[in-house]
Write a protein that holds these residues in place. Structure first.
Motif, PDB file in Angstrom:
ATOM      1  N   VAL A   1       0.835  -1.201   0.000  1.00 61.85           N
ATOM      2  CA  VAL A   1       0.000   0.000   0.000  1.00 61.85           C
ATOM      3  C   VAL A   1       0.870   1.251   0.000  1.00 61.85           C
ATOM      4  O   VAL A   1       0.604   2.219  -0.738  1.00 61.85           O
ATOM      5  CB  VAL A   1      -0.954  -0.016   1.218  1.00 61.85           C
ATOM      6  CG1 VAL A   1      -1.687   1.328   1.338  1.00 61.85           C
ATOM      7  CG2 VAL A   1      -1.946  -1.160   1.091  1.00 61.85           C
ATOM      8  N   ARG A   2       1.912   1.271   0.811  1.00 63.87           N
ATOM      9  CA  ARG A   2       2.780   2.449   0.889  1.00 63.87           C
ATOM     10  C   ARG A   2       3.467   2.722  -0.437  1.00 63.87           C
ATOM     11  O   ARG A   2       3.477   3.857  -0.925  1.00 63.87           O
ATOM     12  CB  ARG A   2       3.831   2.254   1.986  1.00 63.87           C
ATOM     13  CG  ARG A   2       3.307   2.239   3.390  1.00 63.87           C
ATOM     14  CD  ARG A   2       4.434   2.458   4.390  1.00 63.87           C
ATOM     15  NE  ARG A   2       5.538   1.542   4.174  1.00 63.87           N
ATOM     16  CZ  ARG A   2       5.688   0.376   4.772  1.00 63.87           C
ATOM     17  NH1 ARG A   2       4.750  -0.033   5.637  1.00 63.87           N
ATOM     18  NH2 ARG A   2       6.730  -0.394   4.535  1.00 63.87           N
TER      19      ARG A   2
ATOM     20  N   THR B   1       0.933   3.694  -3.377  1.00 60.54           N
ATOM     21  CA  THR B   1       0.349   5.016  -3.147  1.00 60.54           C
ATOM     22  C   THR B   1       1.354   6.116  -3.441  1.00 60.54           C
ATOM     23  O   THR B   1       1.036   7.119  -4.100  1.00 60.54           O
ATOM     24  CB  THR B   1      -0.153   5.134  -1.707  1.00 60.54           C
ATOM     25  OG1 THR B   1      -1.116   4.116  -1.449  1.00 60.54           O
ATOM     26  CG2 THR B   1      -0.793   6.496  -1.470  1.00 60.54           C
TER      27      THR B   1
ATOM     28  N   ILE C   1       1.023   8.992  -6.585  1.00 64.09           N
ATOM     29  CA  ILE C   1       1.033  10.448  -6.376  1.00 64.09           C
ATOM     30  C   ILE C   1       2.175  11.094  -7.148  1.00 64.09           C
ATOM     31  O   ILE C   1       1.993  12.109  -7.840  1.00 64.09           O
ATOM     32  CB  ILE C   1       1.125  10.762  -4.877  1.00 64.09           C
ATOM     33  CG1 ILE C   1      -0.114  10.252  -4.145  1.00 64.09           C
ATOM     34  CG2 ILE C   1       1.273  12.266  -4.653  1.00 64.09           C
ATOM     35  CD1 ILE C   1      -0.049  10.401  -2.642  1.00 64.09           C
TER      36      ILE C   1
ATOM     37  N   THR D   1       2.555  15.664   3.614  1.00 65.04           N
ATOM     38  CA  THR D   1       1.571  15.109   2.683  1.00 65.04           C
ATOM     39  C   THR D   1       0.391  16.049   2.510  1.00 65.04           C
ATOM     40  O   THR D   1      -0.117  16.241   1.397  1.00 65.04           O
ATOM     41  CB  THR D   1       1.090  13.742   3.185  1.00 65.04           C
ATOM     42  OG1 THR D   1       2.210  12.861   3.321  1.00 65.04           O
ATOM     43  CG2 THR D   1       0.093  13.117   2.218  1.00 65.04           C
TER      44      THR D   1
ATOM     45  N   THR E   1      -6.484  13.943  -7.422  1.00 60.96           N
ATOM     46  CA  THR E   1      -5.334  13.396  -6.699  1.00 60.96           C
ATOM     47  C   THR E   1      -4.901  14.333  -5.579  1.00 60.96           C
ATOM     48  O   THR E   1      -4.525  13.881  -4.490  1.00 60.96           O
ATOM     49  CB  THR E   1      -4.168  13.155  -7.664  1.00 60.96           C
ATOM     50  OG1 THR E   1      -4.604  12.310  -8.738  1.00 60.96           O
ATOM     51  CG2 THR E   1      -3.006  12.494  -6.958  1.00 60.96           C
TER      52      THR E   1
ATOM     53  N   THR F   1      -4.813  13.304  -1.754  1.00 65.79           N
ATOM     54  CA  THR F   1      -3.577  13.429  -0.982  1.00 65.79           C
ATOM     55  C   THR F   1      -3.785  14.261   0.270  1.00 65.79           C
ATOM     56  O   THR F   1      -3.244  13.953   1.345  1.00 65.79           O
ATOM     57  CB  THR F   1      -2.483  14.053  -1.858  1.00 65.79           C
ATOM     58  OG1 THR F   1      -2.321  13.277  -3.050  1.00 65.79           O
ATOM     59  CG2 THR F   1      -1.167  14.117  -1.122  1.00 65.79           C
TER      60      THR F   1
ATOM     61  N   LEU G   1      -5.658  12.172   2.742  1.00 68.86           N
ATOM     62  CA  LEU G   1      -4.791  11.093   3.196  1.00 68.86           C
ATOM     63  C   LEU G   1      -3.865  11.577   4.302  1.00 68.86           C
ATOM     64  O   LEU G   1      -3.659  10.885   5.319  1.00 68.86           O
ATOM     65  CB  LEU G   1      -3.980  10.552   2.026  1.00 68.86           C
ATOM     66  CG  LEU G   1      -2.956   9.455   2.361  1.00 68.86           C
ATOM     67  CD1 LEU G   1      -3.662   8.212   2.901  1.00 68.86           C
ATOM     68  CD2 LEU G   1      -2.114   9.119   1.134  1.00 68.86           C
TER      69      LEU G   1
END
Length: 419
Positions: free
Chosen positions: A58-59, A62, A66, A239, A312, A316, A319
């Motif tokens: 996942v890290r 992702t 981005i 982020t 996006t 972000t 997130l």
């Protein structure tokens, strides 16, 4: 022998094998680089054990998504685009009387942060039932890209001279080269800079500020990746900053390009003289009727690069907010996701100095041993939990002071004195 297979004396010259541009080479290269990194990570996934395999996947994906969106959107040419299928003149010069020089084609305009991309492709649009390509021996498929500038997006002087901007000079170059008429028709609108027709200036300025904001977002994106290794909270903050910069870039682009009148490029279809036969029951008569096709207008709108950057950036931003909340209230879960080990303040120092170990009520959390909660890389220190009360550390009593009697020591003169 030297003149064999030649119609005229002289060296044999072969023309260029020109092929139309179907994809942007730079965009394909960026996507290919991201694909290589993703494929390399897929190869090492089997070596990761337990739930860490899921969180690592996942890290990585992702972060790749981005970063790839920021770079592809920065160099893409679909921020403001549109296309129409119409009947238009093909050659830039006037055709001889009685000859058919008009074609049916799809014309596209794609505006990016660094210039415009204009395409022309011949195809049957269904405007005329008995349409035939007047140039059957020629493959009509063109693509012309014109840039706002190189290092700077300066406006330059009016005209097409050496001190004008790069877009005007490239427009004059494709004029001399003999580009098709629809491409010249569209590109000429961006060379004008007067009255209310300032579309070239608007899109050039919007591209300048937007690409600066996207490069800043890419820098904060890299900083966030580095900070996640050491500190989850600081990485989440960067982020959030990355998401804000991406959202700001799309709004800056949308506001700067506003112009009155809006960008609308008309393409007038020709008036076609068609003969229709009307038969009657008693006598067949033929009457000529003229049918005028409606005009078509190319009206561009925001393209996928603009929308992809917007959504996006929003994702972000939220997130980063989610990671901040997760690290604040559920630090154990956040540490597991980012492969950190939660440890308390080091009590071994105090335990070594004092004879008795610290009372249990002053301990914060059970210590995670090596190998049971991940490695010691990126350890996140945690003190008391929010619901615990802070109590002072118990004072260690110093040893009792003993009274030492001091005796006077005779000096050298006193020793030599007679008794």
């Amino acid at each position: 022998m030297g003149n064999s297979f030649r119609n005229q004396p002289g060296p044999t010259l072969y023309p260029e094998n020109k092929t139309p541009v179907t994809e942007d080479v730079l965009e394909v290269g960026l996507l290919f680089a991201a694909s290589i990194i993703a494929f390399s990570f897929i190869l090492i996934i089997p070596g990761i054990r337990g739930t860490e395999r899921l969180w690592a996947t996942v890290r990585v994906f992702t972060a790749l998504f981005i970063g790839c969106v920021i770079l592809v959107s920065n160099f893409g040419y679909c921020w403001y685009c549109g296309s129409i299928c119409t009947r238009t003149q093909y050659k830039a010069y006037i055709s001889p009387a009685g000859s058919r020089q008009e074609i049916e084609a799809r014309i596209g305009l794609y505006i990016g942060l660094r210039g415009t991309n204009i395409t022309l492709r011949e195809q049957n649009c269904g405007i005329e039932a008995d349409y035939e390509n007047p140039f059957p021996d020629e493959d009509i498929e063109y693509n012309e890209r014109l840039y706002w500038g190189t290092s700077s997006f300066g406006q330059g002087r009016i005209g097409f001279g050496r001190y004008s901007n790069r877009y005007n000079r490239e427009f004059r170059a494709i004029q001399f080269r003999g580009a098709p008429y629809p491409i010249l028709w569209i590109a000429e609108y961006f060379t004008l800079d007067g009255e209310l027709i300032r579309w070239g200036r608007k899109f050039r300025t919007a591209g300048w500020y937007t690409h600066i904001l996207l490069w800043t977002a890419f820098a904060t994106y890299l900083i966030a990746i580095l900070l996640y290794i050491f500190n989850i909270q600081q990485g989440a903050k960067f982020t959030v900053i990355t998401g804000c910069l991406m959202i700001l870039s799309v709004f800056a682009y949308g506001v700067i390009i506003i112009n009155d009148p809006p960008l609308e490029l008309p393409f007038q279809d020709a008036a076609l003289n068609r003969s229709t036969s009307n038969a009657t029951t008693s006598n067949a008569t033929t009457s000529n009727a003229t049918t005028t096709l409606p005009s078509t207008v190319l009206k561009p709108s925001f393209g996928w690069s603009w929308w992809l950057t917007l959504w996006t950036g929003v994702g972000t931003f939220f997130l980063g907010i989610f990671i901040l909340v997760l690290d604040k209230f559920w630090p154990s879960t956040a540490a597991a996701i980012f492969h950190h080990s939660i440890i308390e303040d080091d009590l071994s120092f105090f335990e070594e100095d004092s004879e008795e170990p610290a009372p249990e009520e002053y301990r914060t959390a059970p210590r995670i041993q090596r190998g049971q909660g991940g490695t010691t890389r990126g350890r996140t220190r945690r003190g008391l939990k929010p619901h615990d009360t802070v109590r002072p550390w118990p004072e260690i009593k110093a040893p009792s002071e003993e009274v030492i009697e001091l005796q006077e020591v005779p000096t050298a003169k006193e020793e030599q004195a007679p008794q």
